[in-house]
Design a protein around this motif. Sequence first.
Motif, PDB file in Angstrom:
ATOM      1  N   LYS A  96      -8.731  12.376  -3.900  1.00  0.00           N
ATOM      2  CA  LYS A  96      -9.614  11.786  -4.909  1.00  0.00           C
ATOM      3  C   LYS A  96      -9.038  11.897  -6.324  1.00  0.00           C
ATOM      4  N   ASP A  97      -8.442  13.055  -6.657  1.00  0.00           N
ATOM      5  CA  ASP A  97      -7.922  13.250  -8.017  1.00  0.00           C
ATOM      6  C   ASP A  97      -6.854  12.224  -8.362  1.00  0.00           C
TER       7      ASP A  97
ATOM      8  N   TYR B 113      -1.353   2.682  -5.548  1.00  0.00           N
ATOM      9  CA  TYR B 113      -2.611   2.040  -5.974  1.00  0.00           C
ATOM     10  C   TYR B 113      -2.351   0.594  -6.398  1.00  0.00           C
TER      11      TYR B 113
ATOM     12  N   TYR C 274      -8.561   1.866  -4.636  1.00  0.00           N
ATOM     13  CA  TYR C 274      -9.111   3.211  -4.845  1.00  0.00           C
ATOM     14  C   TYR C 274      -9.353   3.917  -3.508  1.00  0.00           C
ATOM     15  N   GLU C 275      -9.974   3.223  -2.567  1.00  0.00           N
ATOM     16  CA  GLU C 275     -10.328   3.841  -1.290  1.00  0.00           C
ATOM     17  C   GLU C 275      -9.081   4.257  -0.502  1.00  0.00           C
TER      18      GLU C 275
ATOM     19  N   THR D 172      -9.763   1.323   5.335  1.00  0.00           N
ATOM     20  CA  THR D 172     -10.766   2.166   4.681  1.00  0.00           C
ATOM     21  C   THR D 172     -11.868   2.482   5.701  1.00  0.00           C
TER      22      THR D 172
ATOM     23  N   ALA E 248      -6.357   9.350  -6.913  1.00  0.00           N
ATOM     24  CA  ALA E 248      -6.961   8.011  -6.942  1.00  0.00           C
ATOM     25  C   ALA E 248      -7.615   7.750  -8.291  1.00  0.00           C
ATOM     26  N   GLU E 249      -8.303   8.764  -8.828  1.00  0.00           N
ATOM     27  CA  GLU E 249      -8.939   8.634 -10.136  1.00  0.00           C
ATOM     28  C   GLU E 249      -7.901   8.413 -11.231  1.00  0.00           C
TER      29      GLU E 249
ATOM     30  N   THR F  92      -5.996   4.815  -1.714  1.00  0.00           N
ATOM     31  CA  THR F  92      -5.304   5.877  -2.447  1.00  0.00           C
ATOM     32  C   THR F  92      -6.024   7.209  -2.278  1.00  0.00           C
ATOM     33  N   LYS F  93      -7.349   7.170  -2.226  1.00  0.00           N
ATOM     34  CA  LYS F  93      -8.147   8.396  -2.035  1.00  0.00           C
ATOM     35  C   LYS F  93      -7.858   9.014  -0.670  1.00  0.00           C
TER      36      LYS F  93
END
Length: 405
Positions: A304-305, A249, A295-296, A268, A307-308, A298-299
Amino acid sequence: MSVFDVLKERGFIAQLTHEDEIKEILDKEKVTFYIGFDPTADSLHVGHFLQLMVMSHMQKAGHRPIALLGGGTAMVGDPTGKTDMRKMLTKEEINHNAECFKKQMEKFIDFSDGKAIMANNADWLLNLNYIEFLREIGVHFSVNRMLTAESVKQRMERGLTFLEFNYMIMQGYDFLELNKRYGCVMQLGGDDQWSNIIAGVELIRKKESKPAFGMTFTLLTTSEGKKMGKTEKGAVWLDPEKTSPYDFYQYWRNIDDADVEKCLALLTFLPMDEVRRLGSLKDKEINEAKKVLAYEITKIVHGKDEAEKAKKAAEALFGSGGDLEHVPTSTISSSLIGSKLVDILFETSIVPSKAEAKRLIKQGGLYVNDEKITDIDAVADESMFKDGKMLVRKGKKTYNQIIIE
């Protein structure tokens, strides 16, 4: 909008062998195409990720990808972009790496119900009869033509082995085999593969009298022309054990302003209107675009988890609240309190060597709990650990946390 138009608009396409025909078949037919991946390491890296994005766009448009693992070609080595001969790997190492690639690719490409194929060129290359291969395949290759290829010319000055010189013929033969086995009519690859791709296209057209096509896409480079995906620790890997989701990230969060729009388009699935809007932001506002980019990507790569978690960790460190739960953390024994800071940084792998730690301190780039360290002999005593934790910063943006057991 056809997938050709999508790839063109997003900036993927570099060169095409037969542009009009390629546009037509991608628009009117379901095409089987392939991209090759030589398993020379035990993880895919950021350069491979761009190729996986192309495969994903093509698959979403109804075309069938073949991910070709180079179990055979990895034993020879592609001279493209290399100044020296590639390290020779054993069959066991190559097979292990190929298995790692397969597991990672399944996160990006749908291989269920024949929607995509995973093949390994070791299946046909390792048992070839040399004389028969020369008579059937070698006869269609001109040495004069091969010597004009950039990948060959660059290495000729430094020395090119006959082993590596065969790589173009082997890659061309791969395309022929995939054409026979699976009806593959198109090879895709990075723009540095142009000569090798043309070799396969021409081999099929000469030997089989069938149409075959090639398309290359732009290499993932910075605005200064340098390859992206390199850090002080080495390559940016897709394996979370080799490059943590947080470090992954942070790599994208910290890229140069000039590279943001290009990376948003290539890496992305954001709509291009949004890509252009984010890419047009200036000065401090471009940081918002970098956060979206980080974020995109890494997701897509880590889910998603993760990335968050990476996003929250970054926000905690850069003053937007949150906590340090997801910052890369090392644990030390309480017996190390009172040791030199340099020794602890090396012991926890925060720096690759004690010499690097001393260099950081001398250049004013090392901070503990936001206080600059100026003494290379500084001791890490209890005062440096607040509630049993020490926050270490290298340069402006690389954070690590050390916790006492």
